[in-house]
Scaffold this active site. Sequence first.
Site, PDB file in Angstrom:
ATOM      1  N   ARG A 256       0.858  -1.184   0.000  1.00 36.41           N
ATOM      2  CA  ARG A 256       0.000   0.000   0.000  1.00 36.41           C
ATOM      3  C   ARG A 256       0.893   1.232   0.000  1.00 36.41           C
ATOM      4  O   ARG A 256       1.485   1.601   1.018  1.00 36.41           O
ATOM      5  CB  ARG A 256      -0.901  -0.014   1.246  1.00 36.41           C
ATOM      6  CG  ARG A 256      -2.061   0.980   1.189  1.00 36.41           C
ATOM      7  CD  ARG A 256      -2.703   1.139   2.549  1.00 36.41           C
ATOM      8  NE  ARG A 256      -1.882   1.980   3.419  1.00 36.41           N
ATOM      9  CZ  ARG A 256      -1.803   1.846   4.747  1.00 36.41           C
ATOM     10  NH1 ARG A 256      -2.446   0.882   5.360  1.00 36.41           N
ATOM     11  NH2 ARG A 256      -1.045   2.666   5.444  1.00 36.41           N
ATOM     12  N   HIS A 260      -3.798   4.643   4.490  1.00 33.06           N
ATOM     13  CA  HIS A 260      -4.919   3.699   4.494  1.00 33.06           C
ATOM     14  C   HIS A 260      -6.151   4.346   3.870  1.00 33.06           C
ATOM     15  O   HIS A 260      -6.797   3.775   2.993  1.00 33.06           O
ATOM     16  CB  HIS A 260      -5.229   3.254   5.921  1.00 33.06           C
ATOM     17  CG  HIS A 260      -6.434   2.385   6.030  1.00 33.06           C
ATOM     18  ND1 HIS A 260      -6.491   1.118   5.505  1.00 33.06           N
ATOM     19  CD2 HIS A 260      -7.649   2.612   6.600  1.00 33.06           C
ATOM     20  CE1 HIS A 260      -7.685   0.598   5.745  1.00 33.06           C
ATOM     21  NE2 HIS A 260      -8.410   1.485   6.401  1.00 33.06           N
ATOM     22  N   TYR A 269       3.460   5.582  11.494  1.00 31.10           N
ATOM     23  CA  TYR A 269       3.788   4.200  11.847  1.00 31.10           C
ATOM     24  C   TYR A 269       4.635   3.486  10.787  1.00 31.10           C
ATOM     25  O   TYR A 269       5.062   2.365  11.010  1.00 31.10           O
ATOM     26  CB  TYR A 269       2.504   3.396  12.087  1.00 31.10           C
ATOM     27  CG  TYR A 269       1.499   3.450  10.954  1.00 31.10           C
ATOM     28  CD1 TYR A 269       1.629   2.639   9.834  1.00 31.10           C
ATOM     29  CD2 TYR A 269       0.412   4.326  11.011  1.00 31.10           C
ATOM     30  CE1 TYR A 269       0.712   2.700   8.788  1.00 31.10           C
ATOM     31  CE2 TYR A 269      -0.522   4.389   9.978  1.00 31.10           C
ATOM     32  CZ  TYR A 269      -0.367   3.574   8.876  1.00 31.10           C
ATOM     33  OH  TYR A 269      -1.279   3.639   7.856  1.00 31.10           O
TER      34      TYR A 269
END
Length: 359
Positions: A256, A260, A269
């Site tokens: 990805r 998100h 993160y």
Amino acid sequence: MRQRHEFHVDSVRYLDEHGHPLDDLPSQASDTERVLAAYRNMVLTRTFDAKAIALQRTGKCGTYPSALGHEVIGTAIGQALAASDVFVPYYRDQATHLLRGVTLQEMLLYWGGDERGSAWQACPQDLPVAVPIATQCCHAVGVASAFRIRGEARAVLCCVGDGGTSKGDFLESLNLAGAWHLPVVFVAINNQWAISTPRRLQTGAETIAQKAIGAGLPGHVVDGNDYFASVDVLDAALARAHAGKGATLIEAVTYRLGDHTTADDATRYRDAEELRRAWDRDGVKRLRLWLHDQGLWNADLEQQWQAECKERVEQAVNAYLATEPEPATAMLDALFETLPAALAGQRERLASRSGGGES
């Protein structure tokens, strides 16, 4: 006496990061029109993706999940499905939707909160976008069960994220697909992150594909950034389903490349160096390099197609922004076939306040 059972999960890849073949390519590589159409769809998806994010940032669209990094596997799925098959998506399948005939405007309507964004005109039997995690897997086996009961040579393809494969909905659906010998293909798109949870913390299994073993199904790992590997495995799995030979689980490994959703900030993160390495494995670039090497694409064609994609996206955006909003009653009318009596009064109040009524 103990008996030992051995199980195998294969891994498929044909192109390296520079678009160079690692082995003889599958027969699909000789279909140049299919390959060129695939690349064009990837570029269109990526162009749309960037614009949708910009619309959300300026308050003209709702929370949006980027498909960046999913274009290759999504395009391969769209090309592999027959028109009579049913696609059961999750929320990052824009590349597949385009090849199923969903318009850019319809996708914008969906992410803009308009119920008409789920009423796809070109593929009305495909299920709508599923934002709840893995619930669509249950729906997929339901549709596949209907095909089997009717004796129809049709298949269902269901997409789910790597995080979704840890849900009971997924595991129960996989078990039922194996027990009932259903014509369904599950594609677990392993993009390494379930929001902020990395793949290594989601499961103790070495691969997601091996979760098929307990259900008695074949499981395959495929490089989801390798177009030829993806179409090869998908074509075989769907041919198996159409022939009445049962279900398959495919783990498509990708990354990805974006957040998100537009409500997320992956820099909190995710390591920047990890992201840089992932960009080196970008499947869109990989296929473009192969096309260049084959003399099927060049800088001029790229520039022309990029311009056409931008024009098509802008036209869709203008049409989306010019669309008259639905009445507030749409939130009930699009949810129930028969409105429950308990909500009749609420609908009447909504209709009076919105100045609309009947749909």
